[in-house]
Write a protein that holds these residues in place. Structure first.
Motif, PDB file in Angstrom:
ATOM      1  N   LEU A  52      51.683 -37.974  -9.902  1.00  0.00           N
ATOM      2  CA  LEU A  52      51.223 -37.121 -11.002  1.00  0.00           C
ATOM      3  C   LEU A  52      50.446 -35.921 -10.475  1.00  0.00           C
ATOM      4  N   ARG A  53      49.634 -36.133  -9.429  1.00  0.00           N
ATOM      5  CA  ARG A  53      48.914 -35.000  -8.838  1.00  0.00           C
ATOM      6  C   ARG A  53      49.890 -33.983  -8.243  1.00  0.00           C
ATOM      7  N   ASP A  54      50.961 -34.479  -7.638  1.00  0.00           N
ATOM      8  CA  ASP A  54      51.968 -33.566  -7.069  1.00  0.00           C
ATOM      9  C   ASP A  54      52.593 -32.701  -8.156  1.00  0.00           C
ATOM     10  N   SER A  55      52.865 -33.294  -9.318  1.00  0.00           N
ATOM     11  CA  SER A  55      53.522 -32.542 -10.390  1.00  0.00           C
ATOM     12  C   SER A  55      52.629 -31.429 -10.926  1.00  0.00           C
ATOM     13  N   LEU A  56      51.305 -31.568 -10.741  1.00  0.00           N
ATOM     14  CA  LEU A  56      50.378 -30.530 -11.179  1.00  0.00           C
ATOM     15  C   LEU A  56      50.112 -29.498 -10.097  1.00  0.00           C
ATOM     16  N   ARG A  57      49.982 -29.945  -8.850  1.00  0.00           N
ATOM     17  CA  ARG A  57      49.609 -29.033  -7.759  1.00  0.00           C
ATOM     18  C   ARG A  57      50.803 -28.360  -7.102  1.00  0.00           C
ATOM     19  N   ALA A  58      51.995 -28.913  -7.287  1.00  0.00           N
ATOM     20  CA  ALA A  58      53.172 -28.371  -6.601  1.00  0.00           C
ATOM     21  C   ALA A  58      54.370 -28.429  -7.547  1.00  0.00           C
ATOM     22  N   ARG A  59      54.328 -27.572  -8.581  1.00  0.00           N
ATOM     23  CA  ARG A  59      55.373 -27.651  -9.613  1.00  0.00           C
ATOM     24  C   ARG A  59      56.745 -27.305  -9.068  1.00  0.00           C
ATOM     25  N   GLN A  60      56.814 -26.316  -8.170  1.00  0.00           N
ATOM     26  CA  GLN A  60      58.130 -25.886  -7.678  1.00  0.00           C
ATOM     27  C   GLN A  60      58.701 -26.863  -6.656  1.00  0.00           C
ATOM     28  N   LEU A  61      57.873 -27.816  -6.201  1.00  0.00           N
ATOM     29  CA  LEU A  61      58.362 -28.864  -5.307  1.00  0.00           C
ATOM     30  C   LEU A  61      58.660 -30.160  -6.064  1.00  0.00           C
ATOM     31  N   ASP A  62      58.531 -30.131  -7.376  1.00  0.00           N
ATOM     32  CA  ASP A  62      58.762 -31.315  -8.197  1.00  0.00           C
ATOM     33  C   ASP A  62      60.264 -31.456  -8.451  1.00  0.00           C
TER      34      ASP A  62
END
Length: 332
Positions: free
Chosen positions: A239-249
């Motif tokens: 979930l943290r990744d989806s907020l901090r790295a949207r273009q890598l999601d």
């Protein structure tokens, strides 16, 4: 969709430079010309009548060729000069009143049209020049001065109506623009609210699919196993990744990150480029390099970062395990 509906409901002021308005002008010209030709018995010579008709033909021509909402200064000056010249040529030619003095009304209508086209001051200057010409002719006669004054006074309301109508149109246009701006702002606010709601719903769905069963077990008071706790930690990091790295999601990167974290390796994803999009054609390169460095890591930590726009490098991928490795993807 709402914005389109708002746009379709927007009121528009009548066009005074379109085909309909031009057709009306030419119909008036043809009518006045016909009346002038029918009144040749009331003039001393037909030649000034023909010249005056030609002058007004050029006036309507230049007015209809200038299609800007505010007619040009050059066109306005020509309309004034030609109208005054027509009055000077025809005033002494009319033996009696009536239709033989049609040129004064035609000049007033020309000034009326100038005022509609946002040249109120020039319209009044032009009408004053026409009136002075006609009254000056009245002074040169023995008993027609009063006739000249009445003739000019009878045409003044045309220019007055044009000025008032032009002022009313401008005020109405400003009010309509204000209303349209308010509607657009409201539609934009509603669209933003809907987008936030949709984004919140999407994230709730993602959260439920990732840790829904575990959260339900916690709510039921069931003690989680060590493996389930580890999965919760991985889901939290996801979930943290989806907020901090949207273009890598992306599915490929997310799957590789999950595999790497389950091996006990720390993974950090950062997108310092957002909201600027990635250049076309670079996303597959970043995805391939990210999956490769994640799957090859055995210990330590992996950091994948999209750099801010304008940097020489587009992304850096660092694996800090038994051997330090770094992959750089240039911006070009």
């Amino acid at each position: 969709m709402r914005q389109d509906a708002t746009q379709s409901r927007r009121l528009e002021l009548p066009q005074i430079t379109g085909r309909g308005a031009h057709a009306l002008i030419w119909i008036y010209f043809v009518t006045m010309s016909a009346l002038a030709l029918l009144s040749l018995d009331d003039v001393r010579s037909p030649v000034p009548v023909y010249i005056t008709i030609g002058l007004f033909a050029t006036i309507w021509l230049v007015l209809t060729r200038d299609t800007q909402p505010r007619v040009g200064v050059g066109v306005s000056v020509y309309v004034i000069v030609a109208s005054v010249a027509a009055s000077a040529i025809s005033s002494d030619n009319a033996i009696t009143g009536g239709f033989s003095q049609w040129y004064v009304g035609a000049g007033a209508i020309a000034m009326f049209y100038l005022s509609l086209r946002r040249r109120d001051l020039l319209a009044w200057i032009g009408f004053a020049a026409i009136g002075a010409t006609v009254i000056l002719w009245g002074f040169t006669t023995d008993d027609r001065l009063l006739e000249a004054i009445v003739l000019v006074a009878r045409q003044a309301p045309f220019v007055l109506v044009g000025s008032l109508f032009s002022l009313g149109m401008r005020r109405t246009s400003q009010r309509m623009d204000g209303i349209h701006g308010a509607e657009t702002a409201r539609a934009a606010a509603e669209a933003a609210a809907l987008a936030r709601t949709a984004e919140r719903s999407r994230r709730l769905v993602a959260l439920d699919s990732a840790v829904g069963p575990q959260l339900q077990r916690i709510a039921d008071g069931v003690e989680l196993t060590t493996a389930e706790r580890d999965e919760l930690l991985i889901a939290e990091a996801r979930l943290r990744d989806s907020l901090r790295a949207r273009q890598l999601d992306l599915p490929e990167i997310v799957a590789a990150v999950q595999r790497t974290r389950r091996r006990g390796i720390s993974v950090v994803l950062l997108d310092d480029r957002y909201p600027h999009p990635l250049p076309p054609g670079t996303l597959p390169l970043i995805t391939e390099a990210a999956v490769r460095i994640l799957d090859s890591a055995s210990t330590g930590a992996v950091t994948i970062r999209l750099l801010p726009a304008g940097r020489p490098l587009l992304a850096t991928l660092v694996a800090d395990d038994d051997e330090y490795s770094r992959i750089e993807i240039p911006a070009l």
